[in-house]
Motif scaffolding. Structure first.
Motif, PDB file in Angstrom:
ATOM      1  N   GLN A  40       0.818  -1.213   0.000  1.00  0.00           N
ATOM      2  CA  GLN A  40       0.000   0.000   0.000  1.00  0.00           C
ATOM      3  C   GLN A  40       0.857   1.270   0.000  1.00  0.00           C
ATOM      4  O   GLN A  40       0.608   2.205  -0.781  1.00  0.00           O
ATOM      5  CB  GLN A  40      -0.934   0.001   1.208  1.00  0.00           C
ATOM      6  N   VAL A  41       1.859   1.298   0.877  1.00  0.00           N
ATOM      7  CA  VAL A  41       2.696   2.505   0.928  1.00  0.00           C
ATOM      8  C   VAL A  41       3.532   2.638  -0.342  1.00  0.00           C
ATOM      9  O   VAL A  41       3.811   3.761  -0.800  1.00  0.00           O
ATOM     10  CB  VAL A  41       3.601   2.508   2.184  1.00  0.00           C
ATOM     11  N   SER A  42       3.923   1.520  -0.939  1.00  0.00           N
ATOM     12  CA  SER A  42       4.667   1.587  -2.202  1.00  0.00           C
ATOM     13  C   SER A  42       3.801   2.175  -3.301  1.00  0.00           C
ATOM     14  O   SER A  42       4.257   3.009  -4.103  1.00  0.00           O
ATOM     15  CB  SER A  42       5.147   0.182  -2.602  1.00  0.00           C
ATOM     16  N   ARG A  43       2.543   1.760  -3.333  1.00  0.00           N
ATOM     17  CA  ARG A  43       1.620   2.309  -4.324  1.00  0.00           C
ATOM     18  C   ARG A  43       1.388   3.804  -4.084  1.00  0.00           C
ATOM     19  O   ARG A  43       1.300   4.588  -5.034  1.00  0.00           O
ATOM     20  CB  ARG A  43       0.301   1.561  -4.278  1.00  0.00           C
ATOM     21  N   LYS A  44       1.286   4.197  -2.812  1.00  0.00           N
ATOM     22  CA  LYS A  44       1.103   5.615  -2.498  1.00  0.00           C
ATOM     23  C   LYS A  44       2.291   6.433  -2.998  1.00  0.00           C
ATOM     24  O   LYS A  44       2.114   7.517  -3.577  1.00  0.00           O
ATOM     25  CB  LYS A  44       0.932   5.808  -0.991  1.00  0.00           C
ATOM     26  N   MET A  45       3.502   5.915  -2.758  1.00  0.00           N
ATOM     27  CA  MET A  45       4.684   6.640  -3.203  1.00  0.00           C
ATOM     28  C   MET A  45       4.753   6.709  -4.725  1.00  0.00           C
ATOM     29  O   MET A  45       5.087   7.752  -5.304  1.00  0.00           O
ATOM     30  CB  MET A  45       5.942   5.978  -2.628  1.00  0.00           C
ATOM     31  N   LEU A  46       4.435   5.600  -5.393  1.00  0.00           N
ATOM     32  CA  LEU A  46       4.445   5.605  -6.853  1.00  0.00           C
ATOM     33  C   LEU A  46       3.398   6.560  -7.413  1.00  0.00           C
ATOM     34  O   LEU A  46       3.671   7.316  -8.359  1.00  0.00           O
ATOM     35  CB  LEU A  46       4.206   4.188  -7.383  1.00  0.00           C
ATOM     36  N   ASP A  47       2.195   6.523  -6.836  1.00  0.00           N
ATOM     37  CA  ASP A  47       1.129   7.431  -7.313  1.00  0.00           C
ATOM     38  C   ASP A  47       1.529   8.890  -7.116  1.00  0.00           C
ATOM     39  O   ASP A  47       1.327   9.726  -8.014  1.00  0.00           O
ATOM     40  CB  ASP A  47      -0.172   7.141  -6.568  1.00  0.00           C
TER      41      ASP A  47
END
Length: 241
Positions: A40-47
């Motif tokens: 989830q946090v990886s997706r947040k950073m990528l987004d």
């Protein structure tokens, strides 16, 4: 004594297996929760990084020399996600790589706007894109490493599951061996002698065949046979009188 011992053995193995399986369940939930949070946090950073990339490109095309509010918001979102990741995976080398790439990325953007560039697509393509790609790649590496860690921990959990099952399996084997021994001794020293006594007594009562039964050992079955022989002898003496 044998059945009581078997009962305690089953109780002990069941308790050990229950404790191991409960601990295994807790560890599994913790690992899955950590992995899910990492994703989830990886997706947040990528987004957030992708949104910054789009906003920056728009700012360059339009010639904006001041930070766009949306750009500032996405930077804050990125930093919040990075902070959350730091709380999940402390001391991770991949997380340190994200921090380093993030600092390089924002330093590059700050320098760009400090110099008050207006429209510089060449800078965006030749310099910025490499820094941006390094940042996104570090995030992807972090996400991949978390999944690899999940696979490694899943293998460990599988081994722990086998360990949790072993007491039950060993107890089952021992219980079966004890039951086989019980059946053998009961059949040899109780069932067969009682059947012999029953047939001998039946032949004596129905066909007046002399009661001659051989029973090995000195236990309750042997005493029962002797009592029957004594009773038959007493009946014979009474008939004679």
């Amino acid at each position: 004594i044998g059945f009581i011992s078997l009962g305690f053995l089953l109780l002990f193995s069941g308790t050990v297996s229950f404790i191991e399986l409960r601990n295994l369940s807790k560890r599994t939930e913790a690992i899955l929760e950590t992995s899910s949070r990492n994703v989830q946090v990886s997706r947040k950073m990528l987004d957030a990084a992708q949104q910054q990339n789009s906003i920056l490109l728009q700012m360059i095309v339009t010639g904006t020399t001041e930070y766009d509010q949306a750009f500032v918001e996405t930077r804050n979102e990125f930093d919040e996600a990075l902070k959350e990741a730091s709380g999940i995976a402390k001391g991770s080398e991949d997380l340190d790589a994200i921090v380093a790439a993030r600092d390089t990325y924002f330093d590059l953007i700050n320098d760009y706007f400090d110099e008050r560039h207006t429209t510089d697509i060449a800078w965006f393509v030749e310099i910025y894109r490499n820094t941006y790609n390094s940042l996104t790649q570090s995030i992807k590496d972090y996400m991949t490493s978390s999944q690899e860690t999940l696979i490694s921990r899943a293998t460990q959990l599988e081994n722990n599951a086998y360990r949790a099952m072993m007491p039950g399996i060993l107890t089952l084997v021992v219980a079966l061996a004890i039951l086989v021994m019980f059946l053998f001794f009961i059949d040899t020293y109780y069932t067969r002698p009682v059947v012999k006594i029953e047939k001998g007594l039946q032949n004596y009562l129905k066909h007046n065949v002399p009661f001659k039964v051989t029973v090995e050992g000195r236990d309750e079955v042997t005493k029962l046979k002797e009592y029957i022989e004594t009773l038959i002898a007493a009946l014979k003496r009474k008939k004679t009188e």
